[in-house]
Motif scaffolding. Structure first.
Motif, mmCIF file in Angstrom:
data_model
loop_
_atom_site.group_PDB
_atom_site.id
_atom_site.type_symbol
_atom_site.label_atom_id
_atom_site.label_comp_id
_atom_site.label_asym_id
_atom_site.label_seq_id
_atom_site.Cartn_x
_atom_site.Cartn_y
_atom_site.Cartn_z
ATOM 1 N N ALA A 117 1.120 -4.528 -3.148
ATOM 2 C CA ALA A 117 0.436 -3.244 -3.188
ATOM 3 C C ALA A 117 1.400 -2.206 -3.744
ATOM 4 O O ALA A 117 2.563 -2.151 -3.343
ATOM 5 C CB ALA A 117 -0.024 -2.855 -1.790
ATOM 6 N N THR A 174 2.185 1.030 -3.363
ATOM 7 C CA THR A 174 1.968 2.178 -2.468
ATOM 8 C C THR A 174 2.867 3.356 -2.847
ATOM 9 O O THR A 174 3.929 3.169 -3.423
ATOM 10 C CB THR A 174 2.241 1.765 -1.010
ATOM 11 O OG1 THR A 174 3.453 0.999 -0.954
ATOM 12 C CG2 THR A 174 1.109 0.913 -0.481
ATOM 13 N N TYR A 205 2.503 6.931 5.104
ATOM 14 C CA TYR A 205 1.103 6.532 4.980
ATOM 15 C C TYR A 205 0.842 5.521 6.089
ATOM 16 O O TYR A 205 1.740 5.255 6.910
ATOM 17 C CB TYR A 205 0.815 5.956 3.578
ATOM 18 C CG TYR A 205 1.747 4.863 3.120
ATOM 19 C CD1 TYR A 205 1.512 3.532 3.465
ATOM 20 C CD2 TYR A 205 2.875 5.151 2.353
ATOM 21 C CE1 TYR A 205 2.383 2.529 3.046
ATOM 22 C CE2 TYR A 205 3.747 4.148 1.936
ATOM 23 C CZ TYR A 205 3.493 2.838 2.295
ATOM 24 O OH TYR A 205 4.358 1.853 1.898
ATOM 25 N N TYR A 206 -0.348 4.971 6.147
ATOM 26 C CA TYR A 206 -0.683 4.081 7.256
ATOM 27 C C TYR A 206 -0.876 2.638 6.810
ATOM 28 O O TYR A 206 -1.276 2.381 5.669
ATOM 29 C CB TYR A 206 -1.950 4.562 7.969
ATOM 30 C CG TYR A 206 -1.673 5.765 8.834
ATOM 31 C CD1 TYR A 206 -1.388 5.617 10.193
ATOM 32 C CD2 TYR A 206 -1.640 7.039 8.285
ATOM 33 C CE1 TYR A 206 -1.094 6.712 10.979
ATOM 34 C CE2 TYR A 206 -1.348 8.148 9.062
ATOM 35 C CZ TYR A 206 -1.068 7.973 10.405
ATOM 36 O OH TYR A 206 -0.761 9.057 11.193
ATOM 37 N N ALA A 207 -0.577 1.718 7.714
ATOM 38 C CA ALA A 207 -0.804 0.294 7.479
ATOM 39 C C ALA A 207 -1.692 -0.252 8.587
ATOM 40 O O ALA A 207 -1.504 0.075 9.763
ATOM 41 C CB ALA A 207 0.522 -0.456 7.472
ATOM 42 N N ILE A 223 -2.354 -3.780 10.077
ATOM 43 C CA ILE A 223 -1.820 -5.146 10.058
ATOM 44 C C ILE A 223 -2.812 -6.042 10.797
ATOM 45 O O ILE A 223 -2.993 -5.914 12.004
ATOM 46 C CB ILE A 223 -0.444 -5.205 10.755
ATOM 47 C CG1 ILE A 223 0.517 -4.167 10.163
ATOM 48 C CG2 ILE A 223 0.151 -6.614 10.656
ATOM 49 C CD1 ILE A 223 1.758 -3.923 11.041
ATOM 50 N N GLU A 280 -2.312 -6.311 0.838
ATOM 51 C CA GLU A 280 -1.511 -7.527 0.615
ATOM 52 C C GLU A 280 -2.005 -8.563 1.603
ATOM 53 O O GLU A 280 -2.194 -8.256 2.777
ATOM 54 C CB GLU A 280 -0.025 -7.227 0.829
ATOM 55 C CG GLU A 280 0.508 -6.220 -0.187
ATOM 56 C CD GLU A 280 1.918 -5.732 0.066
ATOM 57 O OE1 GLU A 280 2.663 -5.577 -0.902
ATOM 58 O OE2 GLU A 280 2.274 -5.494 1.231
ATOM 59 N N VAL A 324 -2.457 -7.019 5.221
ATOM 60 C CA VAL A 324 -2.024 -5.650 5.503
ATOM 61 C C VAL A 324 -2.693 -4.737 4.489
ATOM 62 O O VAL A 324 -2.529 -4.920 3.278
ATOM 63 C CB VAL A 324 -0.493 -5.484 5.410
ATOM 64 C CG1 VAL A 324 -0.086 -4.116 5.954
ATOM 65 C CG2 VAL A 324 0.233 -6.592 6.179
ATOM 66 N N TYR A 348 -3.311 -0.667 3.249
ATOM 67 C CA TYR A 348 -2.566 0.594 3.308
ATOM 68 C C TYR A 348 -3.511 1.754 3.035
ATOM 69 O O TYR A 348 -4.377 1.659 2.158
ATOM 70 C CB TYR A 348 -1.417 0.568 2.294
ATOM 71 C CG TYR A 348 -0.456 -0.578 2.540
ATOM 72 C CD1 TYR A 348 0.481 -0.520 3.565
ATOM 73 C CD2 TYR A 348 -0.520 -1.742 1.771
ATOM 74 C CE1 TYR A 348 1.342 -1.584 3.815
ATOM 75 C CE2 TYR A 348 0.339 -2.811 2.012
ATOM 76 C CZ TYR A 348 1.268 -2.725 3.033
ATOM 77 O OH TYR A 348 2.109 -3.781 3.281
ATOM 78 N N ILE A 367 -8.753 5.369 7.472
ATOM 79 C CA ILE A 367 -8.964 4.140 8.246
ATOM 80 C C ILE A 367 -10.260 4.220 9.038
ATOM 81 O O ILE A 367 -11.055 3.268 9.077
ATOM 82 C CB ILE A 367 -7.768 3.880 9.194
ATOM 83 C CG1 ILE A 367 -6.491 3.611 8.376
ATOM 84 C CG2 ILE A 367 -8.054 2.710 10.138
ATOM 85 C CD1 ILE A 367 -5.216 3.580 9.207
ATOM 86 N N LYS A 412 2.058 3.609 11.396
ATOM 87 C CA LYS A 412 2.428 4.635 10.418
ATOM 88 C C LYS A 412 3.708 4.208 9.705
ATOM 89 O O LYS A 412 4.752 4.051 10.340
ATOM 90 C CB LYS A 412 2.647 5.966 11.143
ATOM 91 C CG LYS A 412 2.905 7.120 10.222
ATOM 92 C CD LYS A 412 3.039 8.417 10.998
ATOM 93 C CE LYS A 412 3.108 9.590 10.031
ATOM 94 N NZ LYS A 412 3.187 10.865 10.779
ATOM 95 N N VAL A 413 3.609 4.008 8.400
ATOM 96 C CA VAL A 413 4.780 3.583 7.616
ATOM 97 C C VAL A 413 5.703 4.779 7.435
ATOM 98 O O VAL A 413 5.293 5.824 6.928
ATOM 99 C CB VAL A 413 4.367 3.011 6.247
ATOM 100 C CG1 VAL A 413 5.595 2.626 5.430
ATOM 101 C CG2 VAL A 413 3.446 1.804 6.435
ATOM 102 N N VAL A 415 8.994 -0.090 7.091
ATOM 103 C CA VAL A 415 9.202 0.100 8.528
ATOM 104 C C VAL A 415 8.128 1.057 9.038
ATOM 105 O O VAL A 415 7.949 2.151 8.479
ATOM 106 C CB VAL A 415 10.607 0.663 8.817
ATOM 107 C CG1 VAL A 415 10.794 0.898 10.310
ATOM 108 C CG2 VAL A 415 11.674 -0.293 8.279
ATOM 109 N N ALA A 416 7.405 0.607 10.050
ATOM 110 C CA ALA A 416 6.238 1.363 10.513
ATOM 111 C C ALA A 416 6.191 1.407 12.026
ATOM 112 O O ALA A 416 6.640 0.483 12.709
ATOM 113 C CB ALA A 416 4.960 0.712 9.981
ATOM 114 N N LYS A 417 5.652 2.501 12.544
ATOM 115 C CA LYS A 417 5.495 2.654 13.988
ATOM 116 C C LYS A 417 4.070 2.273 14.384
ATOM 117 O O LYS A 417 3.107 2.906 13.929
ATOM 118 C CB LYS A 417 5.775 4.111 14.374
ATOM 119 C CG LYS A 417 5.763 4.348 15.860
ATOM 120 C CD LYS A 417 6.142 5.776 16.183
ATOM 121 C CE LYS A 417 6.300 5.958 17.674
ATOM 122 N NZ LYS A 417 6.699 7.349 17.997
#
Lengths: 124, 124
Positions: free
Chosen positions: A3, A5, A10-12, A14, A48, A60, A62, A69, A99-100, B97-99
């Motif tokens: 991806a 990005t 930004y947000y992921a 998973i 991805e 995943v 993004y 979302i 949150k990435v 790296v994501a929270k």
């Protein structure tokens, strides 16, 4: 398959999952359709996805924001697909929203060795 | 193969990568050793990993804190492995790296249909 990005944050989402052995055709068609639909959503940044020979998969996706979302989660066709997923296509899954905060990449095809030492491009 | 993570918040390191065709044995041994080592690190919560037939892979490791991630990144043997990864084993990769802010799971084997309607267990 990577991806592309933007700079974080930004947000992921998973999504790790174990396929049931059932209905490979129905599952395959819906999975394709969901990627196509997601890509049309506002705030979609990329996806991805891999599945191993044992049926374990990680996807995943993004997104620009939590709102993006939520918009995708509320999409009617996606809701129906998720319902089928729970009842039929997946033995188990976990969804995590994260949150990435930082990211970095390496690509041999983009390497310019004359600009060493750093061969990693930070997107932080 | 699912990571048994606690209630969020915690951190995820999303490593998406494309293997080079080179050195499958050396790569395989090191990959195994890295999972073994990571699992011994303070703050390690679990890992989920898949590779497809085309060599594209996603590994997500979960950590209690940013400090735990930094500790693992600084591990000498892991640093050597990463160096080999860049030079030899991966054509390209991205690390994010994501929270993790919320999570929910579904598992047909844990379903108790007498307690419908919710069949998803929230870890939020």
């Amino acid at each position: 398959m990577f991806a592309n990005t933007p700079k974080p944050p930004y947000y992921a989402v998973i999504f790790t999952n174990q396929r049931a052995a059932t209905d490979p055709e129905g599952y395959g068609l819906t999975a394709e359709r969901m990627v196509e639909l997601a890509a049309q959503q506002p705030g979609f940044l990329g996806v991805e996805s891999v599945r191993g020979a044992d049926g374990f998969g990680i996807t995943v996706s993004y997104w620009e924001s939590e709102a993006a979302i939520a918009g995708w989660k509320a999409h009617a066709e996606h809701q129906i697909a998720r319902e089928n997923g729970r009842g039929r296509w997946y033995r188990a899954f976990t969804t995590r929203v994260a949150k990435v905060e930082r990211a970095y990449s390496f690509d041999t095809e983009r390497l310019d060795t004359s600009t060493a030492p750093s061969e990693e491009s930070s997107q932080q």
